[in-house]
Each structure stands twice: as structure tokens, then as C-alpha cells.
Design a protein around this motif. Structure first.
Motif, PDB file in Angstrom:
ATOM      1  N   LEU A  69       3.807  12.230   9.565  1.00  0.00           N
ATOM      2  CA  LEU A  69       4.617  12.298  10.793  1.00  0.00           C
ATOM      3  C   LEU A  69       4.524  13.684  11.419  1.00  0.00           C
ATOM      4  CD1 LEU A  69       7.829  10.335   9.697  1.00  0.00           C
ATOM      5  CD2 LEU A  69       6.031   9.560  11.258  1.00  0.00           C
ATOM      6  N   ALA A  70       4.498  14.716  10.587  1.00  0.00           N
ATOM      7  CA  ALA A  70       4.362  16.084  11.111  1.00  0.00           C
ATOM      8  C   ALA A  70       2.988  16.280  11.749  1.00  0.00           C
ATOM      9  CB  ALA A  70       4.590  17.101   9.993  1.00  0.00           C
ATOM     10  N   ASP A  71       1.942  15.736  11.099  1.00  0.00           N
ATOM     11  CA  ASP A  71       0.590  15.848  11.669  1.00  0.00           C
ATOM     12  C   ASP A  71       0.497  15.156  13.019  1.00  0.00           C
ATOM     13  OD1 ASP A  71      -0.251  17.251   9.459  1.00  0.00           O
ATOM     14  OD2 ASP A  71      -1.136  15.508   8.436  1.00  0.00           O
ATOM     15  N   LEU A  72       1.245  14.063  13.176  1.00  0.00           N
ATOM     16  CA  LEU A  72       1.249  13.320  14.441  1.00  0.00           C
ATOM     17  C   LEU A  72       2.244  13.902  15.450  1.00  0.00           C
ATOM     18  CD1 LEU A  72       1.136   9.701  12.964  1.00  0.00           C
ATOM     19  CD2 LEU A  72      -0.727  10.877  14.142  1.00  0.00           C
ATOM     20  N   LYS A  73       2.913  15.023  15.045  1.00  0.00           N
ATOM     21  CA  LYS A  73       3.911  15.681  15.898  1.00  0.00           C
ATOM     22  C   LYS A  73       5.055  14.727  16.254  1.00  0.00           C
ATOM     23  CE  LYS A  73       0.752  19.103  17.898  1.00  0.00           C
ATOM     24  NZ  LYS A  73      -0.326  18.847  16.952  1.00  0.00           N
ATOM     25  N   LEU A  74       5.477  13.934  15.259  1.00  0.00           N
ATOM     26  CA  LEU A  74       6.571  12.982  15.449  1.00  0.00           C
ATOM     27  C   LEU A  74       7.808  13.390  14.662  1.00  0.00           C
ATOM     28  CD1 LEU A  74       4.505   9.685  15.034  1.00  0.00           C
ATOM     29  CD2 LEU A  74       5.253  10.713  17.180  1.00  0.00           C
ATOM     30  N   ASP A  75       7.786  14.605  14.092  1.00  0.00           N
ATOM     31  CA  ASP A  75       8.900  15.026  13.246  1.00  0.00           C
ATOM     32  C   ASP A  75      10.124  15.455  14.038  1.00  0.00           C
ATOM     33  OD1 ASP A  75       7.298  17.069  14.178  1.00  0.00           O
ATOM     34  OD2 ASP A  75       7.513  18.331  12.405  1.00  0.00           O
ATOM     35  N   THR A  76      10.048  15.396  15.382  1.00  0.00           N
ATOM     36  CA  THR A  76      11.222  15.726  16.208  1.00  0.00           C
ATOM     37  C   THR A  76      12.065  14.488  16.521  1.00  0.00           C
ATOM     38  OG1 THR A  76       9.882  15.487  18.214  1.00  0.00           O
ATOM     39  CG2 THR A  76      10.046  17.700  17.260  1.00  0.00           C
ATOM     40  N   ILE A  77      11.534  13.290  16.227  1.00  0.00           N
ATOM     41  CA  ILE A  77      12.269  12.048  16.497  1.00  0.00           C
ATOM     42  C   ILE A  77      13.271  11.829  15.367  1.00  0.00           C
ATOM     43  CG2 ILE A  77      12.037   9.546  16.793  1.00  0.00           C
ATOM     44  CD1 ILE A  77       9.202  10.024  17.798  1.00  0.00           C
ATOM     45  N   PRO A  78      14.512  11.416  15.679  1.00  0.00           N
ATOM     46  CA  PRO A  78      15.501  11.150  14.627  1.00  0.00           C
ATOM     47  C   PRO A  78      14.989  10.135  13.611  1.00  0.00           C
ATOM     48  CG  PRO A  78      16.532  11.107  16.795  1.00  0.00           C
ATOM     49  CD  PRO A  78      15.066  11.194  17.036  1.00  0.00           C
ATOM     50  N   VAL A  79      15.234  10.403  12.336  1.00  0.00           N
ATOM     51  CA  VAL A  79      14.748   9.540  11.256  1.00  0.00           C
ATOM     52  C   VAL A  79      15.925   9.092  10.399  1.00  0.00           C
ATOM     53  CG1 VAL A  79      13.277   9.375   9.215  1.00  0.00           C
ATOM     54  CG2 VAL A  79      12.505  10.697  11.190  1.00  0.00           C
ATOM     55  N   LEU A  80      15.957   7.802  10.098  1.00  0.00           N
ATOM     56  CA  LEU A  80      16.959   7.257   9.192  1.00  0.00           C
ATOM     57  C   LEU A  80      16.235   6.758   7.950  1.00  0.00           C
ATOM     58  CD1 LEU A  80      19.821   6.349   8.522  1.00  0.00           C
ATOM     59  CD2 LEU A  80      19.404   4.257   9.846  1.00  0.00           C
ATOM     60  N   LYS A  81      16.506   7.382   6.801  1.00  0.00           N
ATOM     61  CA  LYS A  81      15.855   6.988   5.557  1.00  0.00           C
ATOM     62  C   LYS A  81      16.545   5.771   4.961  1.00  0.00           C
ATOM     63  CE  LYS A  81      14.023  11.518   4.292  1.00  0.00           C
ATOM     64  NZ  LYS A  81      14.126  12.672   3.373  1.00  0.00           N
ATOM     65  N   ILE A  82      15.726   4.798   4.566  1.00  0.00           N
ATOM     66  CA  ILE A  82      16.248   3.553   4.012  1.00  0.00           C
ATOM     67  C   ILE A  82      15.513   3.267   2.711  1.00  0.00           C
ATOM     68  CG2 ILE A  82      16.597   1.095   4.431  1.00  0.00           C
ATOM     69  CD1 ILE A  82      16.254   1.773   7.449  1.00  0.00           C
ATOM     70  N   PHE A  83      16.253   3.214   1.616  1.00  0.00           N
ATOM     71  CA  PHE A  83      15.668   2.928   0.309  1.00  0.00           C
ATOM     72  C   PHE A  83      15.716   1.431   0.060  1.00  0.00           C
ATOM     73  CE2 PHE A  83      16.765   7.387   0.001  1.00  0.00           C
ATOM     74  CZ  PHE A  83      15.667   7.918  -0.665  1.00  0.00           C
ATOM     75  N   ASN A  84      14.532   0.818   0.019  1.00  0.00           N
ATOM     76  CA  ASN A  84      14.419  -0.625  -0.170  1.00  0.00           C
ATOM     77  C   ASN A  84      14.342  -0.971  -1.665  1.00  0.00           C
ATOM     78  OD1 ASN A  84      14.088  -3.330   0.495  1.00  0.00           O
ATOM     79  ND2 ASN A  84      11.873  -3.147   0.736  1.00  0.00           N
ATOM     80  N   LYS A  85      14.504  -2.244  -1.971  1.00  0.00           N
ATOM     81  CA  LYS A  85      14.416  -2.793  -3.334  1.00  0.00           C
ATOM     82  C   LYS A  85      15.508  -2.214  -4.240  1.00  0.00           C
ATOM     83  CE  LYS A  85       9.442  -3.314  -2.657  1.00  0.00           C
ATOM     84  NZ  LYS A  85       8.072  -3.117  -3.157  1.00  0.00           N
ATOM     85  N   MET A  86      16.728  -2.138  -3.689  1.00  0.00           N
ATOM     86  CA  MET A  86      17.845  -1.612  -4.466  1.00  0.00           C
ATOM     87  C   MET A  86      18.138  -2.497  -5.681  1.00  0.00           C
ATOM     88  SD  MET A  86      21.089  -2.586  -1.999  1.00  0.00           S
ATOM     89  CE  MET A  86      22.289  -2.124  -3.240  1.00  0.00           C
ATOM     90  N   ASP A  87      17.782  -3.790  -5.573  1.00  0.00           N
ATOM     91  CA  ASP A  87      18.028  -4.696  -6.684  1.00  0.00           C
ATOM     92  C   ASP A  87      17.113  -4.423  -7.869  1.00  0.00           C
ATOM     93  OD1 ASP A  87      16.063  -5.464  -4.787  1.00  0.00           O
ATOM     94  OD2 ASP A  87      15.887  -7.422  -5.759  1.00  0.00           O
ATOM     95  N   GLN A  88      16.065  -3.594  -7.665  1.00  0.00           N
ATOM     96  CA  GLN A  88      15.132  -3.262  -8.739  1.00  0.00           C
ATOM     97  C   GLN A  88      15.329  -1.849  -9.275  1.00  0.00           C
ATOM     98  OE1 GLN A  88      11.046  -4.198  -7.632  1.00  0.00           O
ATOM     99  NE2 GLN A  88      11.727  -5.892  -6.331  1.00  0.00           N
ATOM    100  N   THR A  89      16.449  -1.210  -8.893  1.00  0.00           N
ATOM    101  CA  THR A  89      16.738   0.156  -9.353  1.00  0.00           C
ATOM    102  C   THR A  89      18.135   0.197  -9.968  1.00  0.00           C
ATOM    103  OG1 THR A  89      17.578   0.784  -7.167  1.00  0.00           O
ATOM    104  CG2 THR A  89      15.257   1.214  -7.611  1.00  0.00           C
ATOM    105  N   ASP A  90      18.318   1.095 -10.936  1.00  0.00           N
ATOM    106  CA  ASP A  90      19.636   1.209 -11.554  1.00  0.00           C
ATOM    107  C   ASP A  90      20.508   2.193 -10.771  1.00  0.00           C
ATOM    108  OD1 ASP A  90      18.894   3.858 -12.363  1.00  0.00           O
ATOM    109  OD2 ASP A  90      17.960   3.030 -14.166  1.00  0.00           O
ATOM    110  N   GLU A  91      21.784   2.215 -11.102  1.00  0.00           N
ATOM    111  CA  GLU A  91      22.752   3.027 -10.357  1.00  0.00           C
ATOM    112  C   GLU A  91      22.449   4.513 -10.487  1.00  0.00           C
ATOM    113  OE1 GLU A  91      27.607   3.634 -10.018  1.00  0.00           O
ATOM    114  OE2 GLU A  91      26.757   2.010 -11.247  1.00  0.00           O
ATOM    115  N   GLU A  92      22.017   4.946 -11.654  1.00  0.00           N
ATOM    116  CA  GLU A  92      21.731   6.369 -11.863  1.00  0.00           C
ATOM    117  C   GLU A  92      20.616   6.840 -10.936  1.00  0.00           C
ATOM    118  OE1 GLU A  92      20.289   9.399 -15.448  1.00  0.00           O
ATOM    119  OE2 GLU A  92      20.733   7.295 -15.883  1.00  0.00           O
ATOM    120  N   ARG A  93      19.570   6.021 -10.803  1.00  0.00           N
ATOM    121  CA  ARG A  93      18.459   6.405  -9.920  1.00  0.00           C
ATOM    122  C   ARG A  93      18.904   6.419  -8.461  1.00  0.00           C
ATOM    123  NH1 ARG A  93      13.247   7.325  -9.524  1.00  0.00           N
ATOM    124  NH2 ARG A  93      11.966   6.423  -7.874  1.00  0.00           N
ATOM    125  N   ARG A  94      19.710   5.442  -8.074  1.00  0.00           N
ATOM    126  CA  ARG A  94      20.185   5.412  -6.684  1.00  0.00           C
ATOM    127  C   ARG A  94      21.022   6.644  -6.370  1.00  0.00           C
ATOM    128  NH1 ARG A  94      20.927  -0.223  -7.842  1.00  0.00           N
ATOM    129  NH2 ARG A  94      23.163   0.046  -8.137  1.00  0.00           N
TER     130      ARG A  94
END
Length: 555
Positions: free
Chosen positions: A482-507
Motif C-alpha cells: 500500500l505504501a509503494d502504491l502511495k495509498l497509505d494516506t487512505i483510512p484503513v480499518l483492520k479486520i481479523f478474519n477466521k476468529m472461529d479458528q483462533t483462541d482467545e489468547e491470540r485474539r
């Protein structure tokens, strides 16, 4: 008379004639070497103080005569002889060793395994130039773990005459194994090779990703090889001895292709393919091949072909076997066989034509973006590492049926859908091509027209596979692109998928480090907090972009 190959400088005229006369010899059926030929080779070798070799066909005819040095023999190019799948070369290799007790050396066994001679025979000499022993070996089918098997040494008066039967047995077993392998669904059978200076844990993660790329190409993985070095070999990337080991393993396991995790330079490809008899490609070619398979639209096909030709251009300096082995199949889709054989001028012309066509596509996309901007519809773009769940999220959010599969680069062409929120806010959600570590620069350039869709985005949804042990590295790779494409100025919302495959400690650990939301893209019930966050972000954006009210003129 056929010529004598090898190290002939310094030989007398009569010595050369004696070597040439070996072409008139004939071997009887079943013998690796008979007593007459063994004594003649020993006498000549003792006279010239050099090793001597003959290569004999199955019909008993001497096809090549080679003069070596006192310690070794350089085998010339064996024109007209290439081992077919499930077959041996069709030549038996008979040579002399000047030392009485030397026997078959490691180099002899390596040459036997690499070139797949029918048989290897070494005639050892006594100090007076007589035959001491004849040592023989043959290729094995790999069941014992060793690529060759040495037979008991023979005295010159007790030479075995059943060696043709051994050759037939070996070929029958090789042919049977080849039929079993060919009956599978895989297009190719590969050995994956990684030669790196990085830490082992990081190297193993990269190699596992290469395995996923290979499976995306319907390739059976026969073996993986990891070599960690302080410094890569500039010629072969890895040492020539290790390359020989890998080549022998490929022959034993029936592998048809070597795939390197590192990008090979044109010189390295030439050096490796000069030593290896099977196809050789690198990680970049693998990704290009996957893109060529998955591209559906005219635009996508143009971009992939441009990327492939840009990659191949510097590798067309000399059109040797390295290129001839890449025609079609894995690593050779898109331009196809004819384009691989084009000269550099024609390739450059094709690149120019494709660049103009993609520039036209770029203008059309710009016009589409301009129309969307005039309508004032906000754009939310989904980005992330390949196979993180982008298309699955788009389908669940918009009740669409975009192709979504559990494999790398399942979709390439961007998809856009409309989504309406309860507050009567409407947005366009776009799904783009997935990113990957070390994305080939040729693809970055060629797909810039597609990736420019992200420039008009008001919000980026960065989808992360929380269940992947390498997700931290994947986050870093996406952010770098994203930085190489000069898109790092656009707001980003991080979303962690596959929560059902991870334990609480990792989350909890990921949440502390990166923030973001946890969802399961397959479960719409987990998407409610995400929809609220998107709605809030877009509402704030719309409010911020409203024109300021004119001040009251009476005040």
C-alpha cells in the motif's frame, strides 16, 4: 572415423589411432564389458597414462570414445540420447581407473544417477597395465533410498553375462512407477527448493507459502529442500553438489519440475538448466502462471501477458534449453510457446502494443471513477493478503456469488457491489486482487491499472487471516505494498478474519498490537460491529465533506 572426445592434447598419432580403433569394437549381448575390450582399454590407458572411456549402445556398438586426465573424464554432450520418463539412457559407460584398488568413485555413482546410464563399469589396472578388476553398478528404483547399486567386483576371466536382464528389470520398475504417477490428477510433480540467508522460521514460512502456490497450480509436491547459507552461490544459487543431490532425488521420485522459492537471474537459470534435465522455474514464474490461469476478463489477460513478457525479456538473451523447457505448461501460460520463442525485438513490440492497450483500459477506469465521484457514492475497497477471505466477506456483506475458494489467488479481476446501510447511506464495495510477499514487480506494474481502483477508495478494509501463523508478516507485506502504491494516506480499518479458528489468547495479543475487529466472514452474525464501524466512518466522511454554511450576511 568418429572423433575422439575429451582431453586429446599431447597424444601421439599412434595413440590417437588406437583410441579411434575402439569404434570398431562390438560387445556381445548381455555383457557390460567383455575381456577383449577390458584388456584393450587397460592397455591404452596404461600407455597414455590417462583414463579412457567408451559409451556402448544396447546393440553393442561403441558410440563415443573419450580420453580423460589421470584423475577424471569429462563426459561430452551425448547427442541423440535423452532418457525418456521410465527409461534409462540406452548407453553403458565403461572407463578405466589407473589406481588398482580405486573401484567406482562417488563421481561415478553421481554420473550414473544423473545421466541414467544403463550400466556403469570401471576397469581398474595393475601396475603393469593389466586388468585387475571390473566394478559395475546400475540405477535403482529408489526403494532402497540409494539412487545406485554397486555389484560385486569381477575378475577379467569371470565377467557376468546377465547384465541386460538387470537393465530390463530396472526399466520395467521405472516404467511401472511412471505409469502410477502419470495416472494421478496433478499436472506436474515438483521438488520445492529454498536457498536463503534468512532465519529458519521465516524461511519455513515462505516455503509453506510456496507449497500453497504449487497446489494452486495442481502440482504434486514430492519433496521440499531448504538450504540456509551465509551467502547464496551467484552461479547456481546453491552449491553444485547440493544441486546434484536434488537432481538425483527428482529422478528417483519422478519429479518433472524444480521450483525455487527465490527469483532466479537469467544467468542462474542457464547454469541450473545446463546441469538439470527437468524444467526449472522460480517463485515469480509460479505466481505469473497462477495469474494466467485465473484471469477471466480481457483486461486481466492483457495485464498477465504483459507481466510475463517483461519477465521473460531479459531471459531471452540466449535461447537455450532453459527456455525450450518452459514452453507451455506450468510457468509458461499466457504468451504460450510461440511467444517464448520470439526474438527480443518482437517481444519488445508486443510489450509496446500491450502497454498501449492497458493505457486505454486505464483511461476507461478513470472515466468510470469520475462518474462515480460525480454521483457522490462513497467507495469501500477490500484489500489484504491472498486467501485471507476478501471475496468471502464481499459475498456475505452483499449477498453476492463472487468466486471464493480456499486457495491462493482464487480471484484476480476486481468485483464491485452496492451496499445500503440502515441510515440510508449507500456505498460501493470493491474486492481487489490479493497481495503476497515479494509480489513480482512485473505484476505490480502491469496491474497498476487495476490497483488504481484503490486510489478512489474512501475507506480500505484490510482483511487479515488471524489463524495464519505468519499473519504478522502478511500485515507487514500488505502495508508495504500500500505504501509503494502511495495509498497509505487512505483510512484503513483492520479486520481479523477466521476468529472461529483462533483462541482467545491470540485474539487478545493481536488486538493489543494492531487494534481492529474480529469476524468470521462466513458468519453474518459476527459482521454487525463491522457494519456499524463502516457506517460511522462513511457518515463522518460525508459530514466532513459537506460545504460550510454561508455566514449570515446581517451579522
Amino acid at each position: 572415423m568418429k572423433k575422439v572426445h575429451g582431453h586429446t592434447d599431447g597424444l601421439k598419432a599412434n595413440q590417437k589411432k588406437r583410441l579411434e580403433s575402439l569404434y570398431r569394437r562390438r560387445l556381445p549381448q548381455g555383457y557390460a564389458v567383455n575381456a577383449e575390450l577390458a584388456h584393450e582399454l587397460a592397455a591404452i590407458s596404461h600407455d597414455i597414462r590417462r583414463q579412457v572411456a567408451v559409451l556402448v549402445s544396447r546393440a553393442g556398438k561403441v558410440e563415443f570414445v573419450i580420453a580423460g586426465t589421470p584423475d577424471q573424464i569429462y563426459i561430452p554432450e551425448l547427442k541423440g540420447y535423452t532418457p525418456l520418463p521410465g527409461r534409462l539412457l540406452g548407453l553403458r559407460y565403461i572407463h578405466t581407473h589407473l589406481k588398482e584398488g580405486e573401484g567406482l568413485t562417488r563421481d561415478d555413482h553421481t554420473d550414473l544417477a544423473l545421466l541414467r546410464f544403463d550400466l556403469m563399469a570401471a576397469v581398474t589396472l595393475t601396475p603393469d597395465g593389466s586388468v585387475h578388476r571390473v566394478h559395475t553398478a546400475h540405477v535403482t528404483t529408489g526403494d532402497s533410498g540409494e539412487p545406485t547399486r554397486e555389484l560385486p567386483p569381477m575378475a577379467p576371466g569371470h565377467l557376468r553375462d546377465d547384465l541386460d536382464a538387470i537393465v530390463r528389470e530396472v526399466e520395467e520398475e521405472l516404467s511401472r512407477k511412471e505409469r502410477v504417477l502419470a495416472a494421478g490428477d496433478a499436472e506436474e510433480r515438483a521438488i520445492l527448493v529454498s536457498v536463503t540467508t534468512r532465519p529458519r522460521k521465516e524461511a519455513m514460512g515462505s516455503l509453506r507459502e510456496l507449497e500453497e502456490l504449487a497446489r494452486s497450480c495442481n502440482i504434486d509436491i514430492m519433496e521440499t529442500v531448504l538450504q540456509i547459507r551465509k551467502k547464496s552461490d551467484p552461479k547456481h544459487l546453491l552449491g553444485s553438489g547440493k544441486l546434484n543431490e536434488i537432481t538425483i532425488a527428482a529422478m528417483q521420485k519422478g519429479a518433472s519440475i524444480l521450483i525455487f522459492d527465490q527469483e532466479l537471474s537469467p544467468a542462474q537459470i542457464r547454469s541450473i538448466t545446463d546441469q538439470v534435465e527437468i524444467k526449472v522455474i522460480d517463485r515469480t514464474q509460479m505466481i505469473l502462471d497462477i495469474f494466467a490461469r485465473r484471469a477471466q476478463t480481457r483486461e486481466g489477460k492483457l495485464q498477465v501477458e504483459l507481466a510475463q513478457l517483461k519477465y521473460m525479456l531479459p531471459r531471452l538473451i540466449t535461447l537455450n534449453t532453459a527456455m525450450s523447457r518452459l514452453t507451455g505448461g506450468i510457468g509458461g501460460r499466457g504468451p504460450g510457446e510461440t511467444k517464448l520463442e520470439l526474438n527480443r525485438r518482437r517481444v519488445r513490440d508486443r510489450i509496446t502494443t500491450l502497454s498501449k492497450q492497458i493505457e486505454s483500459v486505464k483511461k476507461q477506469r478513470g472515466q468510470q471513477r469520475a462518474r462515480r465521484n460525480r454521483k457522490g457514492v462513497p467507495v469501500v475497497s477490500i484489500v489484504g493478503y491472498t486467501n485471507a477471505g476478501k471475496s468471502t466477506l464481499l459475498n456475505t456483506l452483499t449477498q453476492s456469488r463472487v468466486l471464493a475458494e480456499d486457495r491462493l489467488f482464487a480471484t484476480l479481476d476486481p468485483s464491485s457491489r452496492r451496499l445500503r446501510f440502515p441510515k440510508d447511506i449507500e456505498v460501493i464495495i470493491t474486492d481487489t486482487v490479493g497481495f503476497i510477499r515479494d509480489l513480482p514487480k512485473e505484476l505490480m506494474v502491469s496491474f497498476r491499472a487495476t490497483l488504481e481502483e484503490l486510489e478512489s477508495a474512501d475507506l480500505l478494509l484490510h482483511i487479515i487471516d488471524a489463524s495464519n501463523p505468519q499473519c504478522e508478516k502478511q500485515i507487514e507485506s500488505v502495508e508495504n505494498i500500500l505504501a509503494d502504491l502511495k495509498l497509505d494516506t487512505i483510512p484503513v480499518l483492520k479486520i481479523f478474519n477466521k476468529m472461529d479458528q483462533t483462541d482467545e489468547e491470540r485474539r487478545e495479543g493481536l488486538s493489543r498490537e494492531h487494534g481492529g475487529l474480529f469476524i468470521s466472514a462466513l458468519n453474518r452474525a459476527t459482521l454487525t460491529p463491522l457494519l456499524h464501524r463502516i457506517e460511522d466512518q462513511i457518515e463522518t466522511l460525508i459530514t466532513d465533506n459537506l460545504p460550510d454554511e454561508d455566514p449570515d450576511p446581517e451579522e
